[in-house]
Design a protein around this motif. Structure first.
Motif, PDB file in Angstrom:
ATOM      1  N   ARG A   2       1.060  -0.847  -0.357  1.00 23.51           N
ATOM      2  CA  ARG A   2       0.113   0.246  -0.037  1.00 23.51           C
ATOM      3  C   ARG A   2       0.872   1.398   0.075  1.00 23.51           C
ATOM      4  N   TYR A   3       0.446   2.568  -0.831  1.00 22.91           N
ATOM      5  CA  TYR A   3       1.279   3.974  -0.389  1.00 22.91           C
ATOM      6  C   TYR A   3       0.810   4.340   0.826  1.00 22.91           C
ATOM      7  N   MET A   4       1.661   5.106   1.661  1.00 26.79           N
ATOM      8  CA  MET A   4       2.064   5.434   3.067  1.00 26.79           C
ATOM      9  C   MET A   4       2.641   6.266   2.537  1.00 26.79           C
ATOM     10  N   VAL A   5       2.136   7.965   3.686  1.00 25.71           N
ATOM     11  CA  VAL A   5       2.997   8.256   3.734  1.00 25.71           C
ATOM     12  C   VAL A   5       4.215   7.977   4.757  1.00 25.71           C
ATOM     13  N   VAL A   6       5.885   8.230   4.224  1.00 31.05           N
ATOM     14  CA  VAL A   6       6.991   7.906   5.807  1.00 31.05           C
ATOM     15  C   VAL A   6       7.547   8.834   5.167  1.00 31.05           C
ATOM     16  N   LEU A   7       8.352   9.290   6.844  1.00 30.64           N
ATOM     17  CA  LEU A   7       9.107  10.345   7.012  1.00 30.64           C
ATOM     18  C   LEU A   7      10.190   9.937   7.676  1.00 30.64           C
ATOM     19  N   GLN A   8      11.426  10.843   6.848  1.00 30.62           N
ATOM     20  CA  GLN A   8      12.578  10.246   8.125  1.00 30.62           C
ATOM     21  C   GLN A   8      12.759  10.842   9.360  1.00 30.62           C
ATOM     22  N   GLY A   9      13.063  10.055  10.425  1.00 29.14           N
ATOM     23  CA  GLY A   9      13.373  10.147  11.557  1.00 29.14           C
ATOM     24  C   GLY A   9      14.898  10.810  11.446  1.00 29.14           C
ATOM     25  N   SER A  10      15.598  10.221  12.898  1.00 29.68           N
ATOM     26  CA  SER A  10      16.765  10.159  12.804  1.00 29.68           C
ATOM     27  C   SER A  10      18.177   8.935  11.728  1.00 29.68           C
ATOM     28  N   GLY A  11      18.941   9.072  11.337  1.00 30.62           N
ATOM     29  CA  GLY A  11      19.813   8.839  10.341  1.00 30.62           C
ATOM     30  C   GLY A  11      18.701   8.285   8.957  1.00 30.62           C
ATOM     31  N   LEU A  12      19.217   6.822   9.071  1.00 32.14           N
ATOM     32  CA  LEU A  12      18.040   6.029   8.080  1.00 32.14           C
ATOM     33  C   LEU A  12      17.131   5.580   8.589  1.00 32.14           C
ATOM     34  N   SER A  13      16.362   5.680   9.883  1.00 25.17           N
ATOM     35  CA  SER A  13      15.658   5.094  10.753  1.00 25.17           C
ATOM     36  C   SER A  13      14.303   5.936  10.143  1.00 25.17           C
ATOM     37  N   LEU A  14      13.118   5.978   9.734  1.00 22.47           N
ATOM     38  CA  LEU A  14      11.852   6.531   9.060  1.00 22.47           C
ATOM     39  C   LEU A  14      10.259   5.954  10.223  1.00 22.47           C
ATOM     40  N   TRP A  15       9.828   7.103   9.647  1.00 21.97           N
ATOM     41  CA  TRP A  15       8.781   5.852  10.756  1.00 21.97           C
ATOM     42  C   TRP A  15       7.312   6.707   9.946  1.00 21.97           C
ATOM     43  N   THR A  16       6.497   6.095  10.425  1.00 19.36           N
ATOM     44  CA  THR A  16       4.352   6.484   9.469  1.00 19.36           C
ATOM     45  C   THR A  16       3.751   6.686  10.576  1.00 19.36           C
ATOM     46  N   THR A  17       2.630   7.323   9.953  1.00 21.15           N
ATOM     47  CA  THR A  17       1.653   6.762  11.444  1.00 21.15           C
ATOM     48  C   THR A  17       0.524   5.554  10.819  1.00 21.15           C
ATOM     49  N   THR A  18      -0.799   5.247  11.147  1.00 17.52           N
ATOM     50  CA  THR A  18      -1.055   4.396  10.347  1.00 17.52           C
ATOM     51  C   THR A  18      -3.015   4.386  11.779  1.00 17.52           C
ATOM     52  N   PHE A  19      -3.542   4.124  11.458  1.00 15.49           N
ATOM     53  CA  PHE A  19      -4.830   3.527  12.959  1.00 15.49           C
ATOM     54  C   PHE A  19      -4.537   1.888  13.496  1.00 15.49           C
ATOM     55  N   ALA A  20      -4.635   2.022  14.867  1.00  9.92           N
ATOM     56  CA  ALA A  20      -4.324   1.660  15.912  1.00  9.92           C
ATOM     57  C   ALA A  20      -5.327   0.414  15.245  1.00  9.92           C
ATOM     58  N   GLN A  21      -5.805  -0.215  14.780  1.00 12.77           N
ATOM     59  CA  GLN A  21      -6.754  -1.165  13.736  1.00 12.77           C
ATOM     60  C   GLN A  21      -6.753  -1.747  12.783  1.00 12.77           C
ATOM     61  N   SER A  22      -5.806  -0.956  11.987  1.00 10.93           N
ATOM     62  CA  SER A  22      -5.497  -1.375  10.776  1.00 10.93           C
ATOM     63  C   SER A  22      -5.161  -2.618  10.886  1.00 10.93           C
ATOM     64  N   ARG A  23      -5.211  -3.238   9.663  1.00 10.32           N
ATOM     65  CA  ARG A  23      -4.393  -4.574   8.915  1.00 10.32           C
ATOM     66  C   ARG A  23      -2.911  -4.264   8.528  1.00 10.32           C
ATOM     67  N   LYS A  24      -2.820  -3.430   8.601  1.00 11.72           N
ATOM     68  CA  LYS A  24      -0.939  -2.987   8.578  1.00 11.72           C
ATOM     69  C   LYS A  24      -0.358  -3.551   9.930  1.00 11.72           C
ATOM     70  N   ILE A  25      -1.410  -2.945  11.150  1.00 11.88           N
ATOM     71  CA  ILE A  25      -0.424  -3.117  12.232  1.00 11.88           C
ATOM     72  C   ILE A  25      -0.657  -4.581  13.006  1.00 11.88           C
ATOM     73  N   GLN A  26      -1.514  -5.198  12.318  1.00 11.35           N
ATOM     74  CA  GLN A  26      -1.682  -6.865  12.354  1.00 11.35           C
ATOM     75  C   GLN A  26      -0.762  -7.835  11.778  1.00 11.35           C
ATOM     76  N   ASP A  27      -1.207  -7.344  10.366  1.00 12.27           N
ATOM     77  CA  ASP A  27       0.490  -7.668   9.845  1.00 12.27           C
ATOM     78  C   ASP A  27       1.751  -7.470   9.823  1.00 12.27           C
ATOM     79  N   ILE A  28       2.338  -6.007  10.916  1.00 16.04           N
ATOM     80  CA  ILE A  28       3.124  -5.987  11.358  1.00 16.04           C
ATOM     81  C   ILE A  28       4.001  -7.104  12.495  1.00 16.04           C
ATOM     82  N   ARG A  29       2.389  -7.164  13.238  1.00 15.84           N
ATOM     83  CA  ARG A  29       2.413  -7.849  14.513  1.00 15.84           C
ATOM     84  C   ARG A  29       2.714  -9.526  14.405  1.00 15.84           C
TER      85      ARG A  29
END
Length: 142
Positions: free
Chosen positions: A33-60
């Motif tokens: 899926r498309y997501m907005v992903v932002l650079q954290g410190s160095g090469l780390s990245l971060w994004t947000t999503t809804f806590a009940q989203s399917r991607k959260i279930q996938d990642i867990r």
């Protein structure tokens, strides 16, 4: 290519690109899926999503993800990255406050919003593909 030069090229792509194709694993198969992903410190990245989203279930279930970031539909020579990474989900208030910014107001009421989840992405291997070569340059994150 020198590792520091390659890292700087990767950072330049991360600075100019926010939209990424993000793949998680669902039932043993990639789910993109498309997501907005932002650079954290160095090469780390971060994004947000809804806590009940399917991607959260996938990642867990499987925290291995893959991202494609960069490129340009009007310039096929524009560099892009293929990022092999792990993802970690955070729903604690301290982390949500640390990453909160006004761009998120369209989706969440604030860092206290129980629907807000932060995904921190830790790259392991980044392939840089530039228009000057048909061979990816591989950067291994230490």
């Amino acid at each position: 290519m020198d590792n520091e030069i390659l890292k700087n090229k990767i950072i330049e792509v991360l600075k100019r690109s926010m939209l990424a194709s993000v793949a998680t694993v669902r039932d043993g198969k990639p789910w993109v899926r498309y997501m907005v992903v932002l650079q954290g410190s160095g090469l780390s990245l971060w994004t947000t999503t809804f806590a009940q989203s399917r991607k959260i279930q996938d990642i867990r279930k499987n925290n291995n993800i893959d991202l494609i970031i960069g490129g340009d539909e009007k310039n096929f020579q524009a560099p892009y990255l293929n990022v092999k990474a792990t993802a970690e989900v955070f729903t604690d208030i301290e982390t949500k406050k640390r990453y909160w910014n006004d761009m998120l107001k369209s989706y969440y009421s604030g860092p206290e919003d129980p629907n807000l989840a932060i995904i921190v992405i830790s790259p392991q291997v980044i392939e840089y593909m530039g228009g000057d070569s048909m061979t990816p340059q591989v950067y291994t994150v230490e």
